[in-house]
Design a protein around this motif. Structure first.
Motif, PDB file in Angstrom:
ATOM      1  N   TYR A 200      24.822  57.256 -17.258  1.00  9.71           N
ATOM      2  CA  TYR A 200      23.590  58.019 -17.480  1.00  9.71           C
ATOM      3  C   TYR A 200      23.718  59.401 -16.846  1.00  9.71           C
ATOM      4  O   TYR A 200      24.389  59.563 -15.816  1.00  9.71           O
ATOM      5  CB  TYR A 200      22.382  57.293 -16.866  1.00  9.71           C
ATOM      6  CG  TYR A 200      21.998  56.035 -17.595  1.00  9.71           C
ATOM      7  CD1 TYR A 200      21.052  56.052 -18.605  1.00  9.71           C
ATOM      8  CD2 TYR A 200      22.602  54.820 -17.274  1.00  9.71           C
ATOM      9  CE1 TYR A 200      20.710  54.891 -19.294  1.00  9.71           C
ATOM     10  CE2 TYR A 200      22.265  53.662 -17.945  1.00  9.71           C
ATOM     11  CZ  TYR A 200      21.316  53.702 -18.954  1.00  9.71           C
ATOM     12  OH  TYR A 200      20.982  52.540 -19.631  1.00  9.71           O
ATOM     13  N   ASP A 201      23.064  60.372 -17.444  1.00  2.00           N
ATOM     14  CA  ASP A 201      22.971  61.716 -16.881  1.00  2.00           C
ATOM     15  C   ASP A 201      21.553  61.870 -16.328  1.00  2.00           C
ATOM     16  O   ASP A 201      20.594  62.040 -17.083  1.00  2.00           O
ATOM     17  CB  ASP A 201      23.252  62.775 -17.945  1.00  2.00           C
ATOM     18  CG  ASP A 201      23.267  64.191 -17.391  1.00  2.00           C
ATOM     19  OD1 ASP A 201      22.773  64.400 -16.260  1.00  2.00           O
ATOM     20  OD2 ASP A 201      23.760  65.110 -18.081  1.00  2.00           O
ATOM     21  N   ALA A 202      21.427  61.798 -15.011  1.00  6.89           N
ATOM     22  CA  ALA A 202      20.109  61.817 -14.385  1.00  6.89           C
ATOM     23  C   ALA A 202      19.345  63.094 -14.675  1.00  6.89           C
ATOM     24  O   ALA A 202      18.113  63.084 -14.799  1.00  6.89           O
ATOM     25  CB  ALA A 202      20.254  61.622 -12.872  1.00  6.89           C
ATOM     26  N   ALA A 203      20.062  64.202 -14.794  1.00  7.74           N
ATOM     27  CA  ALA A 203      19.396  65.494 -15.000  1.00  7.74           C
ATOM     28  C   ALA A 203      18.667  65.559 -16.342  1.00  7.74           C
ATOM     29  O   ALA A 203      17.750  66.363 -16.517  1.00  7.74           O
ATOM     30  CB  ALA A 203      20.411  66.620 -14.890  1.00  7.74           C
ATOM     31  N   LYS A 204      19.069  64.730 -17.293  1.00  7.56           N
ATOM     32  CA  LYS A 204      18.462  64.738 -18.617  1.00  7.56           C
ATOM     33  C   LYS A 204      17.326  63.721 -18.751  1.00  7.56           C
ATOM     34  O   LYS A 204      16.708  63.621 -19.811  1.00  7.56           O
ATOM     35  CB  LYS A 204      19.526  64.461 -19.681  1.00  7.56           C
ATOM     36  CG  LYS A 204      20.587  65.554 -19.778  1.00  7.56           C
ATOM     37  CD  LYS A 204      21.597  65.233 -20.864  1.00  7.56           C
ATOM     38  CE  LYS A 204      22.662  66.334 -20.980  1.00  7.56           C
ATOM     39  NZ  LYS A 204      23.676  66.007 -22.014  1.00  7.56           N
ATOM     40  N   LEU A 205      17.080  62.974 -17.693  1.00  6.72           N
ATOM     41  CA  LEU A 205      16.077  61.913 -17.756  1.00  6.72           C
ATOM     42  C   LEU A 205      14.678  62.450 -17.492  1.00  6.72           C
ATOM     43  O   LEU A 205      14.454  63.207 -16.553  1.00  6.72           O
ATOM     44  CB  LEU A 205      16.406  60.833 -16.720  1.00  6.72           C
ATOM     45  CG  LEU A 205      15.529  59.584 -16.738  1.00  6.72           C
ATOM     46  CD1 LEU A 205      15.837  58.736 -17.959  1.00  6.72           C
ATOM     47  CD2 LEU A 205      15.737  58.768 -15.459  1.00  6.72           C
ATOM     48  N   GLY A 206      13.730  62.049 -18.332  1.00  5.07           N
ATOM     49  CA  GLY A 206      12.327  62.390 -18.127  1.00  5.07           C
ATOM     50  C   GLY A 206      11.546  61.169 -17.696  1.00  5.07           C
ATOM     51  O   GLY A 206      12.105  60.072 -17.561  1.00  5.07           O
ATOM     52  N   PRO A 207      10.255  61.298 -17.467  1.00  2.00           N
ATOM     53  CA  PRO A 207       9.427  60.143 -17.113  1.00  2.00           C
ATOM     54  C   PRO A 207       9.450  59.080 -18.211  1.00  2.00           C
ATOM     55  O   PRO A 207       9.404  59.407 -19.398  1.00  2.00           O
ATOM     56  CB  PRO A 207       8.028  60.747 -16.961  1.00  2.00           C
ATOM     57  CG  PRO A 207       8.273  62.194 -16.671  1.00  2.00           C
ATOM     58  CD  PRO A 207       9.485  62.562 -17.462  1.00  2.00           C
ATOM     59  N   HIS A 208       9.512  57.832 -17.796  1.00  2.00           N
ATOM     60  CA  HIS A 208       9.492  56.710 -18.735  1.00  2.00           C
ATOM     61  C   HIS A 208       8.392  55.733 -18.350  1.00  2.00           C
ATOM     62  O   HIS A 208       7.963  55.678 -17.192  1.00  2.00           O
ATOM     63  CB  HIS A 208      10.847  56.006 -18.756  1.00  2.00           C
ATOM     64  CG  HIS A 208      11.858  56.689 -19.636  1.00  2.00           C
ATOM     65  ND1 HIS A 208      12.355  57.939 -19.364  1.00  2.00           N
ATOM     66  CD2 HIS A 208      12.442  56.302 -20.805  1.00  2.00           C
ATOM     67  CE1 HIS A 208      13.204  58.304 -20.312  1.00  2.00           C
ATOM     68  NE2 HIS A 208      13.268  57.328 -21.197  1.00  2.00           N
ATOM     69  N   VAL A 209       7.950  54.957 -19.324  1.00  2.00           N
ATOM     70  CA  VAL A 209       6.871  53.997 -19.138  1.00  2.00           C
ATOM     71  C   VAL A 209       7.250  52.688 -19.818  1.00  2.00           C
ATOM     72  O   VAL A 209       7.821  52.698 -20.922  1.00  2.00           O
ATOM     73  CB  VAL A 209       5.549  54.541 -19.740  1.00  2.00           C
ATOM     74  CG1 VAL A 209       4.457  53.477 -19.699  1.00  2.00           C
ATOM     75  CG2 VAL A 209       5.093  55.793 -19.010  1.00  2.00           C
ATOM     76  N   ALA A 210       6.950  51.561 -19.151  1.00  2.00           N
ATOM     77  CA  ALA A 210       7.102  50.250 -19.791  1.00  2.00           C
ATOM     78  C   ALA A 210       5.754  49.853 -20.373  1.00  2.00           C
ATOM     79  O   ALA A 210       4.761  49.747 -19.660  1.00  2.00           O
ATOM     80  CB  ALA A 210       7.582  49.217 -18.790  1.00  2.00           C
ATOM     81  N   LYS A 211       5.720  49.660 -21.683  1.00  2.00           N
ATOM     82  CA  LYS A 211       4.471  49.309 -22.370  1.00  2.00           C
ATOM     83  C   LYS A 211       4.226  47.801 -22.269  1.00  2.00           C
ATOM     84  O   LYS A 211       5.149  47.015 -22.046  1.00  2.00           O
ATOM     85  CB  LYS A 211       4.569  49.728 -23.847  1.00  2.00           C
ATOM     86  CG  LYS A 211       4.768  51.233 -24.049  1.00  2.00           C
ATOM     87  CD  LYS A 211       4.842  51.597 -25.525  1.00  2.00           C
ATOM     88  CE  LYS A 211       6.166  51.117 -26.142  1.00  2.00           C
ATOM     89  NZ  LYS A 211       6.303  51.596 -27.556  1.00  2.00           N
ATOM     90  N   PRO A 212       2.980  47.360 -22.473  1.00  2.00           N
ATOM     91  CA  PRO A 212       2.687  45.928 -22.470  1.00  2.00           C
ATOM     92  C   PRO A 212       3.507  45.236 -23.555  1.00  2.00           C
ATOM     93  O   PRO A 212       3.784  45.843 -24.590  1.00  2.00           O
ATOM     94  CB  PRO A 212       1.188  45.883 -22.799  1.00  2.00           C
ATOM     95  CG  PRO A 212       0.680  47.260 -22.446  1.00  2.00           C
ATOM     96  CD  PRO A 212       1.798  48.191 -22.736  1.00  2.00           C
ATOM     97  N   HIS A 213       3.916  43.990 -23.352  1.00  2.00           N
ATOM     98  CA  HIS A 213       3.700  43.151 -22.183  1.00  2.00           C
ATOM     99  C   HIS A 213       5.036  42.712 -21.580  1.00  2.00           C
ATOM    100  O   HIS A 213       5.130  41.635 -20.970  1.00  2.00           O
ATOM    101  CB  HIS A 213       2.915  41.881 -22.564  1.00  2.00           C
ATOM    102  CG  HIS A 213       1.519  42.139 -23.035  1.00  2.00           C
ATOM    103  ND1 HIS A 213       0.473  42.444 -22.146  1.00  2.00           N
ATOM    104  CD2 HIS A 213       0.976  42.132 -24.280  1.00  2.00           C
ATOM    105  CE1 HIS A 213      -0.645  42.594 -22.831  1.00  2.00           C
ATOM    106  NE2 HIS A 213      -0.382  42.413 -24.127  1.00  2.00           N
ATOM    107  N   THR A 214       6.063  43.542 -21.711  1.00  2.00           N
ATOM    108  CA  THR A 214       7.354  43.211 -21.126  1.00  2.00           C
ATOM    109  C   THR A 214       7.935  44.455 -20.449  1.00  2.00           C
ATOM    110  O   THR A 214       7.673  45.583 -20.872  1.00  2.00           O
ATOM    111  CB  THR A 214       8.356  42.700 -22.185  1.00  2.00           C
ATOM    112  OG1 THR A 214       8.544  43.708 -23.192  1.00  2.00           O
ATOM    113  CG2 THR A 214       7.880  41.402 -22.823  1.00  2.00           C
TER     114      THR A 214
END
Length: 362
Positions: A200-214
């Motif tokens: 992974y390239d950390a510099a290219k990572l943006g905020p992420h979210v886990a949606k319901p229900h897993t």
């Protein structure tokens, strides 16, 4: 460590706590941490029991957290734990290893929580089943021990048996005033072979979210921006450390929660709560309208303290969002970083923290 449903919310829970206290006294167990000390996954590192090179097992799935300090740590079943307590023996299969190589560095306000959600979304809930996952690379080396604990804590959410970070100067500095015994760090062999390597390239990572229900139902935050929320949960054993509270305070200082939004702040331990009080963070949260709870698991397991009603939506820094996990089967929980949770609490909808107004915090 008494951390689930503390203080007791029913007579049945109180009875269970009483039986534990009596057992501890009868067995002469000195390392007992009663109600209010904190969540086991924070207390064990703080008290110097989670050490590099150790084999640690406990009857909680997020025992993988201690891999952040260079241990091999895994959750086991309660009957297996009872047998281990009685015999000092356990059977374990040596797992194959995955390496997750994270290059460059995360860009503020993106955190290790965003990174682990991205990884779990890619690998899947059972993609690392019974594997030992090794986090490596420049981004991991740049992280604090607190941030690494997030990665290892949530290794179980991709099925991993262990989530390991190589111990370094930061690890040793954290343990120097705490370690209960001498320890010998264990590192990967230079010619170690991995079943799988993910980069992974950390510099290219943006905020992420886990949606319901897993937990593996993960998306970039852009896909869920604007989703209305009823509750925001900041804390638990995943993101209830001092650096998490500081990050959240940057969005909450001098502001109020959005109308109709409840916010719960749950420090992972008494030590963290005391530090947060000394540094003015608790005042920031309370003035914003949030409720600061005693250290413990709180609403994370859905037993008390902030469970959800049918139709309600919560954005949370906890480690699981299963259906019914935090109350009603008809409620929905989104998992995100402390920055995303705090920014969303102020706006009333899921908000990209990169676009939100930030202050200096305390």
């Amino acid at each position: 460590v008494l951390d689930h449903t503390v203080p007791a919310s029913t007579e049945e829970y109180a009875k269970g706590h009483k039986e534990i206290r009596e057992f501890v006294a009868k067995q002469g167990i000195k390392a007992f941490y009663d109600v209010g000390v904190g969540v086991c996954h924070q207390v064990l590192p703080e008290m110097g029991f989670a050490l590099p090179g150790r084999l640690i097992v406990a009857s909680d799935s997020h025992t993988t957290a201690y891999g952040a300090l260079g241990a091999f740590s895994a959750g086991v079943g309660r009957s297996e734990m009872a047998a281990l307590y009685a015999t000092s023996r356990i059977w374990l299969k040596t797992p194959a290893s995955f390496q997750i190589d994270v290059r460059s560095k995360l860009k503020d306000p993106v955190t290790s929580k965003d990174l682990i959600l991205k990884i779990i979304g890619d690998i899947g809930a059972d993609g690392a089943l019974y594997k030992s996952v090794e986090y490596a690379g420049e981004a991991i080396e740049a992280m604090s021990v607190a941030s690494r604990l997030v990665l290892s804590n949530m290794a179980i959410e991709m099925g991993a048996k262990n989530g390991y970070c190589a111990p370094d100067k930061k690890t040793f500095a954290f343990l120097e005033p705490r370690a209960q015994a001498e320890y010998t760090p264990i590192y990967p062999d230079p010619d170690a072979e991995y079943e799988k390597v993910l980069t992974y390239d950390a510099a290219k990572l943006g905020p992420h979210v886990a949606k319901p229900h897993t937990v593996d139902n993960v998306c970039p935050i852009e896909e869920v921006e604007g989703t209305k929320i009823d509750q925001a949960l900041l804390g638990t054993c995943t993101n209830g450390r001092l650096e998490d509270l500081h990050l959240a305070a940057r969005y909450l200082e001098g502001r109020k929660l959005a109308k109709g939004v409840r916010m719960i702040v749950l420090p992972a331990s008494r030590e963290i709560l005391l530090d947060a009080m000394r540094e003015g963070l608790v005042e920031i949260f309370v003035r914003a309208g949030a409720m600061v709870l005693n250290p413990g698991c709180g609403p994370c397991l859905g037993a008390h303290q902030g469970v959800l009603a049918a139709g309600e939506v919560c954005i949370s820094t906890a480690n699981r969002n299963f259906q019914g996990r935090m109350g009603s089967n008809e409620a929905a929980t989104y998992l995100a970083s402390p920055a995303t949770v705090a920014a969303s609490a102020v706006t009333g909808v899921i908000t990209d923290p990169r676009k939100a107004v930030r202050g200096g915090g305390a």
